[in-house]
Design a protein around this motif. Structure first.
Motif, PDB file in Angstrom:
ATOM      1  N   LEU A  85       0.874  -1.220  -0.019  1.00 15.53           N
ATOM      2  CA  LEU A  85      -0.027  -0.152   0.063  1.00 15.53           C
ATOM      3  C   LEU A  85       1.097   1.214  -0.022  1.00 15.53           C
ATOM      4  CD1 LEU A  85      -2.774  -1.067   2.471  1.00 15.53           C
ATOM      5  CD2 LEU A  85      -2.857  -0.835  -0.135  1.00 15.53           C
ATOM      6  N   LYS A  86       2.105   1.144   0.653  1.00 10.65           N
ATOM      7  CA  LYS A  86       2.943   2.285   0.599  1.00 10.65           C
ATOM      8  C   LYS A  86       3.410   2.575  -0.912  1.00 10.65           C
ATOM      9  CE  LYS A  86       6.013   2.434   3.671  1.00 10.65           C
ATOM     10  NZ  LYS A  86       7.120   2.307   4.772  1.00 10.65           N
ATOM     11  N   GLN A  87       3.474   1.558  -1.637  1.00 11.07           N
ATOM     12  CA  GLN A  87       3.825   1.715  -3.010  1.00 11.07           C
ATOM     13  C   GLN A  87       5.390   2.174  -2.959  1.00 11.07           C
ATOM     14  OE1 GLN A  87       1.187   4.028  -5.190  1.00 11.07           O
ATOM     15  NE2 GLN A  87      -0.210   2.248  -5.472  1.00 11.07           N
ATOM     16  N   GLU A  88       6.072   1.581  -2.104  1.00 11.73           N
ATOM     17  CA  GLU A  88       7.707   2.179  -2.254  1.00 11.73           C
ATOM     18  C   GLU A  88       8.607   1.030  -1.753  1.00 11.73           C
ATOM     19  OE1 GLU A  88      10.391   5.615  -0.050  1.00 11.73           O
ATOM     20  OE2 GLU A  88       8.571   4.738   0.986  1.00 11.73           O
ATOM     21  N   ILE A  89       9.667   0.750  -2.452  1.00 15.46           N
ATOM     22  CA  ILE A  89      10.573  -0.288  -1.966  1.00 15.46           C
ATOM     23  C   ILE A  89      11.727   0.541  -1.470  1.00 15.46           C
ATOM     24  CG2 ILE A  89      12.263  -1.925  -3.140  1.00 15.46           C
ATOM     25  CD1 ILE A  89      10.245  -2.278  -5.393  1.00 15.46           C
ATOM     26  N   ALA A  90      11.764   0.116   0.156  1.00 18.69           N
ATOM     27  CA  ALA A  90      12.448   0.978   0.957  1.00 18.69           C
ATOM     28  C   ALA A  90      12.508   0.136   2.180  1.00 18.69           C
ATOM     29  CB  ALA A  90      12.027   2.335   1.438  1.00 18.69           C
ATOM     30  N   GLY A  91      13.759   0.126   3.012  1.00 21.20           N
ATOM     31  CA  GLY A  91      13.932  -0.417   4.195  1.00 21.20           C
ATOM     32  C   GLY A  91      15.040  -1.502   3.804  1.00 21.20           C
ATOM     33  N   GLU A  92      15.206  -2.314   5.158  1.00 21.75           N
ATOM     34  CA  GLU A  92      16.169  -3.428   5.127  1.00 21.75           C
ATOM     35  C   GLU A  92      15.781  -4.754   4.816  1.00 21.75           C
ATOM     36  OE1 GLU A  92      19.974  -4.279   8.156  1.00 21.75           O
ATOM     37  OE2 GLU A  92      17.912  -4.979   8.810  1.00 21.75           O
ATOM     38  N   LEU A  93      16.632  -5.318   3.913  1.00 21.13           N
ATOM     39  CA  LEU A  93      16.285  -6.742   3.469  1.00 21.13           C
ATOM     40  C   LEU A  93      17.435  -7.737   3.778  1.00 21.13           C
ATOM     41  CD1 LEU A  93      14.079  -8.525   1.951  1.00 21.13           C
ATOM     42  CD2 LEU A  93      15.631  -8.137  -0.071  1.00 21.13           C
ATOM     43  N   ARG A  94      17.198  -8.705   4.837  1.00 20.50           N
ATOM     44  CA  ARG A  94      18.141  -9.481   4.986  1.00 20.50           C
ATOM     45  C   ARG A  94      18.432 -10.823   4.302  1.00 20.50           C
ATOM     46  NH1 ARG A  94      15.963 -10.347  10.949  1.00 20.50           N
ATOM     47  NH2 ARG A  94      14.112 -10.405   9.174  1.00 20.50           N
ATOM     48  N   VAL A  95      19.401 -11.075   3.970  1.00 25.67           N
ATOM     49  CA  VAL A  95      19.799 -12.202   2.798  1.00 25.67           C
ATOM     50  C   VAL A  95      20.860 -13.123   3.430  1.00 25.67           C
ATOM     51  CG1 VAL A  95      20.659 -12.961   0.502  1.00 25.67           C
ATOM     52  CG2 VAL A  95      19.211 -10.731   0.977  1.00 25.67           C
ATOM     53  N   ALA A  96      20.726 -14.264   3.468  1.00 27.81           N
ATOM     54  CA  ALA A  96      21.502 -15.496   4.070  1.00 27.81           C
ATOM     55  C   ALA A  96      21.909 -16.160   2.809  1.00 27.81           C
ATOM     56  CB  ALA A  96      21.029 -16.230   5.006  1.00 27.81           C
ATOM     57  N   ALA A  97      23.310 -16.353   2.512  1.00 28.55           N
ATOM     58  CA  ALA A  97      23.555 -17.138   1.398  1.00 28.55           C
ATOM     59  C   ALA A  97      24.930 -17.957   1.451  1.00 28.55           C
ATOM     60  CB  ALA A  97      23.953 -16.183   0.262  1.00 28.55           C
ATOM     61  N   PHE A  98      25.081 -19.150   1.037  1.00 30.87           N
ATOM     62  CA  PHE A  98      26.296 -19.799   1.046  1.00 30.87           C
ATOM     63  C   PHE A  98      27.301 -19.447  -0.133  1.00 30.87           C
ATOM     64  CE2 PHE A  98      23.312 -22.230  -1.933  1.00 30.87           C
ATOM     65  CZ  PHE A  98      24.010 -22.765  -2.755  1.00 30.87           C
ATOM     66  N   PRO A  99      28.556 -19.683   0.343  1.00 26.26           N
ATOM     67  CA  PRO A  99      29.703 -18.667  -0.428  1.00 26.26           C
ATOM     68  C   PRO A  99      29.608 -18.811  -2.117  1.00 26.26           C
ATOM     69  CG  PRO A  99      30.636 -19.750   1.657  1.00 26.26           C
ATOM     70  CD  PRO A  99      29.217 -20.450   1.331  1.00 26.26           C
ATOM     71  N   SER A 100      29.445 -20.179  -2.459  1.00 30.64           N
ATOM     72  CA  SER A 100      29.918 -20.403  -3.908  1.00 30.64           C
ATOM     73  C   SER A 100      28.706 -19.539  -4.759  1.00 30.64           C
ATOM     74  CB  SER A 100      29.760 -21.905  -4.228  1.00 30.64           C
ATOM     75  OG  SER A 100      28.749 -22.599  -3.895  1.00 30.64           O
TER      76      SER A 100
END
Length: 300
Positions: A85-100
């Motif tokens: 509803l805010k129609q905005e892409i903002a803020g923090e997104l946390r991503v967990a990923a393996f090295p390769s």
């Protein structure tokens, strides 16, 4: 009931000890114990019981944990709707990923997203797939990059959604001067008399490779147990060891290492995963779309 206490119960159910749950939640064991105690006072039910050095949930605790996970999922959905509803892409997104996979696709993904959405912050933490999916299910990350070697894809189906990114084959890594380096393919049995460098400190790939060797009829003679791929590849390049590693490493192979196809072929599928309740969250949707594009451009 307090949401923080419900999260403590969910993490305790996953970890099995107060110490492990506390580490996951960045709390002290006594703080987790207090939260569980307060939750027991709120509900008027015993939620945990001692089993040796660990704890397990009572039937009441298991029932509450099931409802708690559903509650957290509904809150994910609510946050997603409000973000839409805010129609905005903002803020923090946390991503967990393996090295390769992280080293191959995340830099370009983050670069493109930062260029497109100035108010989007992406925080990346390196984790093995089994840890990343646990972090996703306990709300410690928003996105997890996982593979089907570490994760049975039938697991967590109710709470997690995935999109395939790519497939990857395992390769034998040898020194360029090794007598077997000119072969077009090698079986594990061809390497039974070699010394091995293995990622063993926290890598599920290392454990998987050892299991493959055992199934091939031999115990690998390991002369280097390494924390990461850099040391494995250094030992291989020196001629001191051989190894088996994901094919993604071939794309950025260091000098002195030859990569030979493993026969029979062993493949793994790599996925991007998120919680089902956040399928419509603008941040999640933007990240998934971009990492799919980045992977398709980089890996053919």
């Amino acid at each position: 009931m307090d949401l923080g206490r419900l999260r403590a119960l969910l993490e305790l159910a996953r970890c099995g000890t107060m110490a492990a749950a506390a580490e996951a939640l960045f709390l002290t064991p006594s703080a987790v114990s207090q939260q569980i105690g307060q939750l027991e006072q709120e509900t008027g039910a015993q939620l945990t019981e001692r089993v040796g050095r660990g704890v397990r949930l009572t039937p009441a605790g298991q029932a509450l944990a099931t409802y708690a996970e559903r509650v957290m999922g509904v809150l994910d959905e609510a946050r997603s709707v409000l973000a839409e509803l805010k129609q905005e892409i903002a803020g923090e997104l946390r991503v967990a990923a393996f090295p390769s996979i992280a080293s191959m696709v995340l830099p370009d993904t983050v670069k493109e997203l930062r260029h497109a959405f100035a108010r989007l912050d992406i925080a990346i933490e390196e984790m093995e797939p089994i840890d990343a999916i646990a972090a996703l299910r306990s709300w410690r990350t928003d996105i997890a990059l996982i593979d089907d070697i570490s994760i049975a894809m039938g697991d967590n189906r109710e709470s997690v959604e995935v999109v395939p990114l790519t497939e990857d084959s395992l390769y034998v890594a040898l020194a360029t001067g090794h007598p077997l380096s000119r072969k077009t393919s090698l079986s594990l049995a061809d390497l039974s008399n070699e010394s091995w460098a293995i990622e063993s400190t926290w890598s599920t790939i290392g454990a998987f490779v050892i299991d493959l060797c055992r199934r091939a009829g031999f115990e690998p003679r390991i002369n280097a147990r390494c924390r990461g791929s850099e040391m494995v590849e250094a030992m291989v390049a020196s001629g001191c060891s051989v190894s088996v590693a994901p094919g993604l490493r071939v794309l950025r192979a260091p000098p002195g290492v030859a990569w030979v196809k493993l026969k029979p072929e062993v493949r793994r599928k790599i996925y991007v995963a998120w919680r089902r309740g956040e399928r419509k969250h603008p941040l999640v949707r933007a990240f998934v779309d971009e990492i799919v594009r980045a992977t398709s451009k980089l890996i053919t």
